[in-house]
Write an enzyme that holds these catalytic residues in place. Structure first.
Site, PDB file in Angstrom:
ATOM      1  CD  GLN A 547      51.857 -13.325  29.690  1.00  0.00           C
ATOM      2  OE1 GLN A 547      52.265 -14.247  29.193  1.00  0.00           O
ATOM      3  NE2 GLN A 547      51.309 -13.043  30.517  1.00  0.00           N
ATOM      4  CG  ASP A 550      58.450 -10.926  19.940  1.00  0.00           C
ATOM      5  OD1 ASP A 550      59.233 -11.275  19.318  1.00  0.00           O
ATOM      6  OD2 ASP A 550      58.067 -10.283  20.631  1.00  0.00           O
ATOM      7  CE1 TYR A 551      56.256 -16.159  21.955  1.00  0.00           C
ATOM      8  CE2 TYR A 551      55.903 -14.192  23.962  1.00  0.00           C
ATOM      9  CZ  TYR A 551      56.966 -15.321  23.303  1.00  0.00           C
ATOM     10  OH  TYR A 551      57.675 -15.657  23.157  1.00  0.00           O
ATOM     11  CG  HIS A 592      61.170 -13.151  23.737  1.00  0.00           C
ATOM     12  ND1 HIS A 592      61.022 -14.012  24.157  1.00  0.00           N
ATOM     13  CD2 HIS A 592      60.140 -12.667  24.969  1.00  0.00           C
ATOM     14  CE1 HIS A 592      60.868 -14.908  24.412  1.00  0.00           C
ATOM     15  NE2 HIS A 592      59.928 -14.455  25.944  1.00  0.00           N
TER      16      HIS A 592
END
Ligand code: TPP
Ligand code: MG
Length: 803
Positions: A547, A550-551, A592
């Site tokens: 998504q 950062d993830y 983020h």
């Protein structure tokens, strides 16, 4: 637990006996390899050994139930399985141990991986797919424990896709989805998050995945007490058991020394998984580790005498032998005879492998000795050269490095000399190094003509007065073309399905292409990527959506250790052309920030990393990637989805070239290199710089891995003689990498009149909100002033001090 005690095929008693003796033979061969393998390490011939001793029987049962078309994703204890399916001989086992660099002899990885990492070949020499339905397949192991789990999910899901999605050319990959993906994992490694994440995801997806847990109650020295709640992994997984009201797992438990129970359990599991597409866990308990964990230590240090005695009694090979005798399948004499023969055969295989491993080195040693003798005969430094030669003669079992290092050292003694003997040595060194280069460094990326960087550019075309649309519309309509043209493509991620991703780049596509192809997933980045790897290993073209950039960190281990090394560690024998789609750049806040590219470009060598500045570029990258077959990460600009772009008329056709920069503004005073959303700011600043008489050339890097294959930035620096690289990464991150590429690799240092510089974000993660962005990442004023400062330093008269 529901075990149907029946075999899936009826066979005669003689065949039944022959199968059992075949299994016993493999078990004994495998054990003998482990015993001799350990000795090879302890005597210094091999560096490290981790073997399948004590875990021979369960893999044999797994091999019995394993069918053509199935895939394994396992770990280092499975040599017996590989031997049983005919993919590993004793000689190859030793070649793996010695790290022979010849794929013909060490077929798993030509010495790139430690022994105990097992893969089969999915590809022909020309890169085309083999018929995977006609062979037994193993995806290549990686060393991080539980790292094999995420990809296992995708391998299992492939069967489901092939069974239910129409229109895919599946003949080489699946027989109506009847294939099973078989995982193996040690008991202690089930403590890893990857294990639990995969188990949950496979339960949700209901895919034909059978996970075997080889439980010897230890993880190196650490007993189950410190590893697993209740010291019993199947007990704590009981909540996953399916029942009449809810789908879930079948969970089976079996003793690892009990041959008949193992055979029945595995056949039963195989039938269930194939027919019902249900995931299954087989907890294999009471296993042992006769020689301890690996060659790095001995288990007497941490196991009690009572435990060691229990292990001796429960040794699965010993129990198998007793069972064969008790059931009169063979008598003592014939078993002893068989064991003696196997011992002889394994010893011979070991010796042959060692001789073959050394043969090319010995040959090189002889030819180098001759060259050194000839050089010594004409050089005033004969004494030194003779010393090198004698040192080489003393190395009885030489490695490549022993030989080449002597040759290179000898050259230092003939500095300034000029003789044909010296020239012969120079030529020999160069040829030797050239020969070794591909042995150790080939196949980081594809070496085939159709590789990604060879896909030709096709420019977007526009109607004479093109409609201006939000960037996300271009992506969406281009994806529509992609899913329409390529039935084997699918996309999945958090919110990617029903709502068509958080920025609506997939709006309406699930309705059109179905829930299997445009799918929502749980919040589980590691297995989203693993799912993609597994699907791509079996001929599908997955797009795994993360998504936000950062993830991606949650999936980084899987991307870095598994996907990015795949082609390299199989020497081009397997591929997983997975596209990872994400969004980042110029986001705000500590988690983020969307900026961690410095880490990614270093950890993901082996993948392509693409940073399109707008959605037309991004769509063009997807089109390019689908024309080839290599893994890539595409980072879309999060703040670009609502920006207007002209709508191309050749959606699905245009291809953004990979490895090519774009000069977005020409100029003569300084070259500014940037990428992604920051590039838009640089472009604005370039206009402002004109007001103070600075004419900047602006170049969009576009692709970070690889960067600027055609060396266009060098051409720009040759003209401007000044260079500034700007990005929103940490100091020393991606901008420093680009600088090294331009200054060192392209040789731009020769044309610079000012010190080359980088302008980056601050060292800390960005603070939140607009001011946080302004003071954390390079803003328009920072860029303006930095450029001005460079111009001022070189010409203070025309560019007086700003502040
Ligand atoms: C992520 C990771 N952490 C640590 C290690 C080091 N290591 C290698 S094997 C092992 C123990 C694994 O035990 P288990 O899963 O029970 O398998 P077994 O060796 O007992 O069959 C450890 C800690 C590793 N390879 N990977
Ligand atoms: Mg263990």
């Amino acid at each position: 637990m529901s075990v149907k005690f029946q075999t899936s095929n009826d066979i005669s008693f003689d065949d039944f006996k022959a199968q059992i003796l075949y299994d016993y033979q493999i078990a004994v061969t495998s054990r003998e390899c482990s015993l001799l393998g350990r000795r090879e390490v302890l005597t210094g011939k091999a560096k490290f050994g981790i073997f399948g001793d004590g875990k021979e029987l369960p893999p044999l049962a797994m091999a019995r139930a394993f069918k053509d078309g199935d895939f394994r994703s396992g770990y280092y204890r499975d040599q017996t399985f590989m031997m049983s399916i005919g993919e590993l001989t004793a000689k190859e086992f030793f070649h793996g141990l010695y790290a022979t660099t010849d794929l013909e002899k060490e077929p798993m990885s030509a010495g790139r991986q430690m022994g105990g990492h097992f893969g089969t070949y999915s590809l022909n020499e020309d890169g085309s797919w083999k018929d995977l339905t006609k062979q037994k397949n193993s995806s290549p192991d990686i060393s991080p424990t539980a790292g094999q789990m995420p990809r296992l999910l995708g391998l299992a899901q492939a069967s489901k896709i092939y069974r239910h999605v129409e229109g895919i050319k599946s003949s080489k990959f699946s027989n109506e989805g009847n294939e099973v993906a078989w995982g193996t994992i040690g008991n202690a490694s089930t403590s890893e998050g990857h294990f639990f994440e995969t188990i949950n995801a496979a339960g949700v997806l209901q895919v034909p995945m059978i996970v075997s847990i080889w439980d010897d109650e230890y993880g190196i020295s650490v007993p189950a007490k410190y590893q697993t709640t209740k010291e019993d992994i199947s007990k704590i997984l009981e909540g996953f058991q399916r029942d009449k009201d809810a789908k879930g797992y079948e969970i089976l438990k079996v003793n690892g020394w009990d041959y008949t129970a193992l055979i029945h359990t595995y056949e039963n599991a195989s039938d269930m998984a194939r027919e019902e597409h249900v995931p299954i866990i087989i907890h294999v308990v009471e296993l042992t580790q006769p020689q301890g964990h690996s060659t790095s230590g001995s288990h007497e240090r941490y196991k009690t005498e009572a435990r060691l005695e229990w292990e001796r009694e429960h040794d699965c090979n010993r129990r198998f032998r007793e069972w064969i005798l008790a059931n009169k399948i063979a008598d003592e004499d014939s078993l002893s005879e068989l064991e003696k023969r196997i011992k002889r055969e394994v010893r011979a295989a070991k010796k042959e492998a060692w001789d073959e491993f050394l043969a090319p080195h010995r040959e090189a040693k002889s030819s180098l000795i001759r060259l050194l003798e000839q050089l010594g005969s004409v050089s005033p430094n004969k004494t030194f050269i003779n010393k090198v030669k004698n040192d080489l003669i003393a190395v009885e079992e030489p490695l490549k490095k022993d030989v080449i290092s002597k040759a290179r050292k000898a050259l230092r003694y003939v500095l300034g000399e000029d003789s044909s003997q010296k020239q012969a040595l120079v030529k020999w060194v160069e040829e030797f190094l050239e020969d070794c280069e591909p042995k150790f460094s080939s196949h980081l990326y594809s070496e085939l003509p159709g590789k990604v960087t060879n896909v030709p550019e096709i420019k977007p075309r526009y109607a004479s007065n093109p409609e201006l649309v939000d960037g996300r519309i271009i992506l969406r309509d281009n994806f529509d073309q992609i899913f329409g043209r390529y039935p084997e493509t699918l996309i999945f991620g958090e919110d990617s399905g029903a709502i068509g991703d958080v920025n609506q780049g997939l709006e309406g596509l699930q309705r059109k292409y179905g829930e299997l192809r445009i799918a929502d997933t749980g919040i589980r980045e590691a297995t989203i990527v693993g799912q993609g790897i597994g699907l791509a290993l079996i001929g599908l073209r997955p797009i795994a959506e993360i998504q936000y950039l950062d993830y991606l960190m949650y999936a980084l281990q899987t991307l870095s250790d598994d996907l990015a090394t795949l082609l390299y560690r199989t020497v081009g024998k397997q591929k997983a052309p997975l596209i990872v789609r994400t969004r980042g750049h110029r986001l705000e806040g500590i988690w983020h920030s969307g900026s961690q590219l410095g880490g990614l470009i270093h950890l993901l060598r082996g993948m392509y990393i693409l940073v399109p500045r707008n959605m037309t570029k991004a769509a063009g990258f997807y089109n390019t990637l689908l024309k080839s077959d290599e893994p890539a990460l595409v980072v879309e600009s999060l703040n670009g989805y609502r920006l207007k772009e002209p709508l191309p008329s050749n959606l699905g056709d245009f291809c953004t070239p990979i490895g090519v920069v774009e000069t977005v503004k020409t100029g003569s005073d300084i070259t500014l290199v940037s990428y992604g959303s920051t590039l838009r700011i640089v472009m604005r600043v370039a206009q402002e710089l004109k007001e103070v008489g600075i004419d900047a050339e602006v170049i969009d890097a576009q692709t970070l891995l690889p960067f600027d294959i055609q060396r266009d930035v060098l051409k720009s620096v040759q003209k401007t003689n000044r260079l500034l690289v700007i990005d929103e990464d940490v100091p020393g991150g991606c901008a420093a990498y680009l600088m090294q590429e331009i200054v060192e690799k392209q040789g731009a240092y020769r044309y610079l009149d000012s010190a080359p510089q980088t302008l980056t974000a601050r060292e800390h993660r960005p603070a939140y909100a607009s001011d946080g962005d302004y003071f954390s990442k390079p803003n328009a004023e920072d860029i303006f002033e930095k450029v001005y400062e460079i111009m001022h330093e070189s010409n203070p008269a025309d560019y007086p001090k700003l502040r």
